[in-house]
Each structure stands twice: as structure tokens, then as C-alpha cells.
Design an enzyme around this catalytic site. Structure first.
Site, PDB file in Angstrom:
ATOM      1  N   LYS A   8     -29.482 -15.658  57.007  1.00  0.00           N
ATOM      2  CA  LYS A   8     -30.187 -16.192  55.839  1.00  0.00           C
ATOM      3  C   LYS A   8     -31.131 -15.150  55.242  1.00  0.00           C
ATOM      4  O   LYS A   8     -31.218 -14.982  54.014  1.00  0.00           O
ATOM      5  CB  LYS A   8     -30.988 -17.441  56.246  1.00  0.00           C
ATOM      6  CG  LYS A   8     -31.928 -17.995  55.182  1.00  0.00           C
ATOM      7  CD  LYS A   8     -31.192 -18.489  53.946  1.00  0.00           C
ATOM      8  CE  LYS A   8     -32.151 -18.930  52.841  1.00  0.00           C
ATOM      9  NZ  LYS A   8     -32.896 -20.147  53.163  1.00  0.00           N
ATOM     10  N   THR A  43     -36.630 -21.703  56.984  1.00  0.00           N
ATOM     11  CA  THR A  43     -36.449 -20.256  56.951  1.00  0.00           C
ATOM     12  C   THR A  43     -37.731 -19.616  57.486  1.00  0.00           C
ATOM     13  O   THR A  43     -38.783 -19.702  56.865  1.00  0.00           O
ATOM     14  CB  THR A  43     -36.165 -19.754  55.525  1.00  0.00           C
ATOM     15  OG1 THR A  43     -34.968 -20.375  55.039  1.00  0.00           O
ATOM     16  CG2 THR A  43     -35.972 -18.247  55.508  1.00  0.00           C
ATOM     17  N   LYS A  83     -41.874 -14.977  50.225  1.00  0.00           N
ATOM     18  CA  LYS A  83     -41.923 -15.238  51.666  1.00  0.00           C
ATOM     19  C   LYS A  83     -40.659 -14.718  52.349  1.00  0.00           C
ATOM     20  O   LYS A  83     -40.728 -14.028  53.375  1.00  0.00           O
ATOM     21  CB  LYS A  83     -42.068 -16.732  51.923  1.00  0.00           C
ATOM     22  CG  LYS A  83     -42.108 -17.109  53.412  1.00  0.00           C
ATOM     23  CD  LYS A  83     -41.668 -18.538  53.652  1.00  0.00           C
ATOM     24  CE  LYS A  83     -40.158 -18.654  53.593  1.00  0.00           C
ATOM     25  NZ  LYS A  83     -39.655 -19.972  54.050  1.00  0.00           N
ATOM     26  N   LEU A 109     -39.253 -27.248  57.111  1.00  0.00           N
ATOM     27  CA  LEU A 109     -40.669 -26.940  56.968  1.00  0.00           C
ATOM     28  C   LEU A 109     -40.868 -25.657  56.153  1.00  0.00           C
ATOM     29  O   LEU A 109     -39.919 -24.909  55.922  1.00  0.00           O
ATOM     30  CB  LEU A 109     -41.306 -26.802  58.355  1.00  0.00           C
ATOM     31  CG  LEU A 109     -41.069 -28.015  59.279  1.00  0.00           C
ATOM     32  CD1 LEU A 109     -41.369 -27.672  60.724  1.00  0.00           C
ATOM     33  CD2 LEU A 109     -41.907 -29.195  58.818  1.00  0.00           C
ATOM     34  N   PRO A 110     -42.108 -25.390  55.726  1.00  0.00           N
ATOM     35  CA  PRO A 110     -42.327 -24.212  54.885  1.00  0.00           C
ATOM     36  C   PRO A 110     -42.038 -22.871  55.558  1.00  0.00           C
ATOM     37  O   PRO A 110     -41.369 -22.026  54.995  1.00  0.00           O
ATOM     38  CB  PRO A 110     -43.810 -24.321  54.497  1.00  0.00           C
ATOM     39  CG  PRO A 110     -44.096 -25.775  54.561  1.00  0.00           C
ATOM     40  CD  PRO A 110     -43.293 -26.264  55.736  1.00  0.00           C
TER      41      PRO A 110
END
Length: 398
Positions: free
Chosen positions: A262, A165, A339, A125-126
Site C-alpha cells: 500500500k 494505513t 501522511k 483508523l487514521p
């Protein structure tokens, strides 16, 4: 065979399929189309079904690899797909069915329906708001499993792998919450980009209990299949390695640690990409050829992934095809890099870690992302943004 579960009520006053949820844009209020159907119990093949939620640029490639290799090994497996854009799920199912006509694939409209049909669910997902919605929302995974009262086996044997993420705090909160419904969950963000997703060579950084990691690992990496070569040499066999979604699977620790790794990795990546763009613009402006300068950097201490793979200057990597050779189309969007850099900054604030270079890169990518033309292009487009600044200075005589 494709089957689709659609909402029972779709009147003029009903919620419409969202146009704002896309893997190219980060939405602050994600929505999935709701279904009014009630799940009374899991289907009989739920234990052998795998669901994938989020079929964007990364997700559709990951799902294709996962489903195709799983079906090759076990033709009794069934699959479920769901996306905020129903047409994306429909298109994926049609394409997969064309390649594997005997495969069973269901198209559903909510994450809750997906997990009611599949004991294993992967989400891509975003960002944080979408993860909250998919797992904890009214049509989400937690409530759907919680409603399966009296079906203890179905509730306990649910594995969730989230490759989004997002911020570490949200990941831990979601994992803790869904555990109350008997769901085992790991955070498993990836590195490798769209190219790695398509090739099945992603690196997965996994956070969660060791036993849950062991349960999730077979869905992430290669599996082995013994094939008989021919009746003549039936005593021999060939071991075929079928890559599912990744080649490097690293267990980083407890819940949230995969995301911590990450975020740190992408902090370095964003800083390095900006540094390479600056150095390449400086060098070429001083008369050096892009290929020569890149060759020296890649054989010296300046070598890094942005210089050797994602170089931002056309012609700098002869024989390779980084996004700059395609007008910076494809790849990892500048808005997504922004982001991830902000996720690093927010995480740093919780532990009082200063990020002077990270903060500088955030300011750069904020400006890049505000440009309607550049924001959706690969983050190496920061080189073009610097070129535009240089041009403006020269025009002013500075």
C-alpha cells in the site's frame, strides 16, 4: 434492536468524549471513552458477531456493506460498532437499524468492549498512534481478550483485520503482541477511496499468515447465496453474488507486507498526481483545452489514474465527476496523502532506499496541507495550489 454500553461513571472529572479523533485529522494522542464495567465472560453469540471500530469516511461505508451483506446471508449474525466519537457510532447504528429492523446491533464505547462481544473485529483508523491505542491501550483489544481467563475458546477464536494505513514496524509489533492473547491478525490496507468503499469494490492488500488470510478473506470479498426463483421452477436456482467490502483481495505475504504494498502504491500515486497537475496547468496555460489534452494523455504513455480518473481540471473528463468538479470536496484528503508519503519515506530510510521524487512530493504536500483551505480537500487540489503559485508569479511580473 439497538443496545448501547455506556461508561458507568461520567462525572465532571471524567474523561470527555474526544473531539480530536477524526478521520479528517491525524491525532498524536487518540483516546476512546473508557468504561469501568468488567467483562467476566463473552456473550453466547460472540462467535457469530462482527465488530467494526472506526466509522469515518471510509469505515462507515465498509461497515455498512459488511453488516448488510452478512445479515442477508445469516440473519442470526449480530453486530457491534465503536468510534472515538460516540455520536458517530450512535448515528450509524440508528441508520443501520432503520434499514434492517430485525438486526441486532450493539453500540459500545471502547475497542475492548467491542472484541469482548465479537469474535471478528475490523478496524479502520487514521494512523499508527490510533492502532496502538485501540489494540494495546488500557481499553484496548489485547487486554480485553487477555482478561477472558478460563474462556480459551473465546480467546483462540478471535480474528482481527486492520485496514488502517500505518507504518510497517508498528503493524508487526501490534500483530506480534496480540498473538500472545490468541488473536489472529492481518494487516489489510485498502485502495479505492471513498467511492470504492461505498460501492464495495475496494482492493485489499493483505499481510499475515496464509491460514489467517484464508480466515479473513470471506469477510472482505463477495459471498455467494443461492436463491430459489419460484415454486414453478424450484429445481432451478439463481446464484446471487453479494459484495461485502472488496472485489480484489491479494495476499501479499507475512505480517506487514500488505502495508508495504500500500505504501509503495501511494508513493506512486502522490508523485503521479503532482506530475499530472503540473502537466495540465502547463498545457492549459499554453492554450490547450483540458478535454483535448486529457484525451491525448489517456491515449498515450502519460496515462495514469490521476489523469484518467482523478484529473484535477474541471471539464477534462466529460461525463465523469472527479473531485475537481465538486470544488475538490470529498475524495482522499491532501493531509492523508502527506501522511502516506511520509510513511514511504520512513520505510525507505530503514532500507537505505533514496526517494528523490517522493521527497519532492512530500515538500509539495506539506505546503498544500499547511493551507487551511486546501489541506482537507482531495489531494488533486495540488492543481489549485500550483495555480495560486502561477498567479503570484504573474502578479510579480516573473
Amino acid at each position: 434492536m439497538i443496545s448501547a454500553t455506556y461508561p458507568r461513571l461520567l462525572t465532571a472529572g471524567a474523561r470527555q468524549a474526544p473531539s480530536l479523533v477524526s478521520r479528517r485529522l491525524i491525532s498524536s494522542s487518540p483516546r476512546f471513552l473508557s468504561s469501568t464495567s468488567v467483562t467476566t465472560g463473552p456473550p453466547s453469540d460472540r462467535a457469530h458477531a462482527v465488530a467494526f471500530v472506526g466509522l469515518g469516511a471510509m469505515g462507515r461505508h465498509m461497515a455498512t456493506n459488511l453488516f448488510s451483506k452478512t445479515f442477508t446471508v445469516d440473519s442470526s449474525s449480530s453486530f457491534v460498532v465503536c468510534d472515538a466519537l460516540p455520536e458517530a457510532a450512535d448515528a450509524f447504528a440508528r441508520s443501520f437499524q432503520e434499514q434492517y429492523p430485525t438486526a441486532k446491533i450493539n453500540v459500545v464505547r471502547t475497542p475492548g468492549e467491542a472484541v469482548s462481544r465479537a469474535a471478528t473485529i475490523i478496524t479502520m483508523l487514521p494512523s499508527s498512534p490510533q492502532v496502538n491505542e485501540v489494540y494495546l491501550g488500557a481499553d484496548g483489544i489485547f487486554l480485553s481478550i487477555s482478561r477472558l481467563r478460563g474462556h480459551s475458546e473465546a480467546r483462540l477464536e478471535t480474528l482481527a483485520i486492520d485496514s488502517t494505513t500505518l507504518d510497517v514496524v508498528t503493524a508487526k509489533e501490534v500483530s506480534d503482541k496480540v498473538a500472545h492473547a490468541g488473536i489472529r491478525m492481518v494487516d489489510a490496507p485498502v485502495s479505492g477511496g471513498v467511492v470504492g468503499a461505498a460501492a464495495g469494490t475496494l482492493s485489499f492488500m493483505v499481510g499475515g499468515p496464509k491460514e489467517t488470510f484464508d480466515q479473513a478473506q470471506p469477510f472482505l470479498e463477495r459471498c455467494d447465496l443461492v436463491l430459489e426463483l419460484s415454486p414453478v421452477i424450484s429445481t432451478l436456482s439463481h446464484l446471487a453474488q453479494w459484495v461485502r467490502m472488496g472485489k480484489n483481495i491479494i495476499h501479499c505475504g507475512d505480517s506487514g507486507t500488505g502495508l508495504a504494498v500500500k505504501i509503495c502504491n501511494n508513493l506512486i500515486l502522490g508523485i503521479n498526481q503532482t506530475a499530472v497537475a503540473e502537466a495540465m496547468l502547463l498545457g492549459t496555460s499554453l492554450g490547450l483545452s483540458p478535454a483535448l489534452l486529457t484525451s491525448v494523455i489517456n491515449n498515450s504513455t502519460g496515462r495514469c489514474w490521476p489523469s484518467s480518473v482523478n484529473n484535477p481540471v474541471p471539464g477534462a473528463l466529460p461525463g465523469q465527476s472527479p473531485p475537481c468538479e465538486r470544488d475538490f470536496k470529498g475524495g482522499f484528503a491532501s493531509k492523508l496523502m502527506l501522511k502516506d508519503l511520509n510513511l514511504a519515506l520512513n520505510a525507505a530510510k530503514t532500507v537505505s532506499v533514496p526517494l528523490p521524487l517522493g521527497s519532492s512530493s512530500i515538500r509539495v504536500y506539506e505546503e498544500v496541507s499547511q493551507d487551511d483551505d486546501l489541506g482537507g480537500r482531495d489531494f488533486s487540489v495540488v492543481f489549485r495550489w500550483l495555480q495560486n503559485m502561477q498567479k503570484a508569479k504573474l502578479e510579480k511580473g516573473e
